[in-house]
Write an enzyme that holds these catalytic residues in place. Structure first.
Site, PDB file in Angstrom:
ATOM      1  N   HIS A  12       0.772  -1.249   0.000  1.00 39.07           N
ATOM      2  CA  HIS A  12       0.000   0.000   0.000  1.00 39.07           C
ATOM      3  C   HIS A  12       0.797   1.290   0.000  1.00 39.07           C
ATOM      4  O   HIS A  12       0.208   2.355   0.032  1.00 39.07           O
ATOM      5  CB  HIS A  12      -0.948   0.010   1.206  1.00 39.07           C
ATOM      6  N   ILE A 100      -9.401   7.595   3.514  1.00 35.01           N
ATOM      7  CA  ILE A 100      -9.144   6.179   3.677  1.00 35.01           C
ATOM      8  C   ILE A 100      -9.042   5.860   5.160  1.00 35.01           C
ATOM      9  O   ILE A 100      -8.861   6.753   5.985  1.00 35.01           O
ATOM     10  CB  ILE A 100      -7.862   5.729   2.947  1.00 35.01           C
ATOM     11  N   HIS A 110      -3.556  -2.411   8.102  1.00 30.64           N
ATOM     12  CA  HIS A 110      -4.631  -2.835   7.232  1.00 30.64           C
ATOM     13  C   HIS A 110      -5.281  -1.635   6.576  1.00 30.64           C
ATOM     14  O   HIS A 110      -5.513  -0.630   7.234  1.00 30.64           O
ATOM     15  CB  HIS A 110      -5.669  -3.618   8.042  1.00 30.64           C
TER      16      HIS A 110
HETATM   17  P1  T3P Z   1      -5.179  -5.907   2.711  1.00 30.05           P
HETATM   18  O1  T3P Z   1      -5.772  -6.526   3.930  1.00 30.05           O
HETATM   19  O2  T3P Z   1      -4.122  -6.759   2.047  1.00 30.05           O
HETATM   20  O3  T3P Z   1      -4.711  -4.507   2.947  1.00 30.05           O
HETATM   21  O4  T3P Z   1     -10.570  -5.157   1.778  1.00 30.05           O
HETATM   22  C1  T3P Z   1      -9.924  -6.302   1.332  1.00 30.05           C
HETATM   23  C2  T3P Z   1      -8.550  -5.986   0.780  1.00 30.05           C
HETATM   24  O5  T3P Z   1      -8.656  -5.088  -0.328  1.00 30.05           O
HETATM   25  C3  T3P Z   1      -7.628  -5.338   1.792  1.00 30.05           C
HETATM   26  O6  T3P Z   1      -6.341  -5.863   1.592  1.00 30.05           O
HETATM   27  C4  T3P Z   1      -7.651  -3.877   1.407  1.00 30.05           C
HETATM   28  C5  T3P Z   1      -7.877  -3.925  -0.080  1.00 30.05           C
HETATM   29  N1  T3P Z   1      -8.551  -2.739  -0.643  1.00 30.05           N
HETATM   30  C6  T3P Z   1      -7.769  -1.688  -1.101  1.00 30.05           C
HETATM   31  O7  T3P Z   1      -6.540  -1.742  -1.024  1.00 30.05           O
HETATM   32  N2  T3P Z   1      -8.398  -0.596  -1.637  1.00 30.05           N
HETATM   33  C7  T3P Z   1      -9.761  -0.476  -1.715  1.00 30.05           C
HETATM   34  O8  T3P Z   1     -10.276   0.546  -2.186  1.00 30.05           O
HETATM   35  C8  T3P Z   1     -10.563  -1.577  -1.206  1.00 30.05           C
HETATM   36  C9  T3P Z   1     -12.070  -1.499  -1.272  1.00 30.05           C
HETATM   37  C10 T3P Z   1      -9.925  -2.676  -0.693  1.00 30.05           C
END
Ligand code: T3P
Length: 115
Positions: A12, A100, A110
């Site tokens: 991210h 966000i 997360h």
């Molecule tokens: P992670 O847990 O790897 O960060 O929500 C499920 C996954 O999708 C979570 O992954 C976050 C990611 N996600 C984004 O990165 N951007 C978005 O806009 C959304 C809706 C989800």
């Protein structure tokens, strides 16, 4: 929790936004290992400094909304085109400052969407 933080950054964090040629999302999703063995369907890259992202985990750096902290950041969100998560995958990108939500265990862990 250090490895969760590293994974969070790998998935991210991209600051400054990488110059990777004509399709940012296709390149970055691959480079950051999110297209194997299956393609991740949605992923957001945050174009802010590490310190600003870490700061979000404190009351000063973000608004505490219970399940995480919210702030307005410059981001690029990559969305997979089509339904099959079998690589190779194509992505579209959406670039904007948006709200966000990041959940933290002292460090960012997360990514979530804000409103
Ligand atoms: P992670 O847990 O790897 O960060 O929500 C499920 C996954 O999708 C979570 O992954 C976050 C990611 N996600 C984004 O990165 N951007 C978005 O806009 C959304 C809706 C989800």
């Amino acid at each position: 929790f250090a490895s969760d933080y590293e994974t969070f950054l790998k998935q991210h964090h991209d600051d400054p936004k990488s110059n990777v040629g004509n399709n940012y999302c296709n390149q970055m999703m691959q480079r950051r290992d999110m297209t194997r063995p299956r393609c991740k369907e949605v992923n957001t890259f945050i174009h802010e400094t590490r310190n600003r992202i870490i700061d979000v985990c404190t009351d000063g750096g973000g608004v505490d909304i219970g399940n995480g902290f919210r702030n307005r950041f410059r981001v690029t969100t990559c969305k997979m085109i089509g339904k099959s998560t079998r690589p190779p995958c194509e992505y579209t990108e959406n670039v904007s400052p948006r709200n966000i939500v990041i959940s933290c265990k002292s460090l960012p862990m997360h990514y979530d969407e804000g409103q």
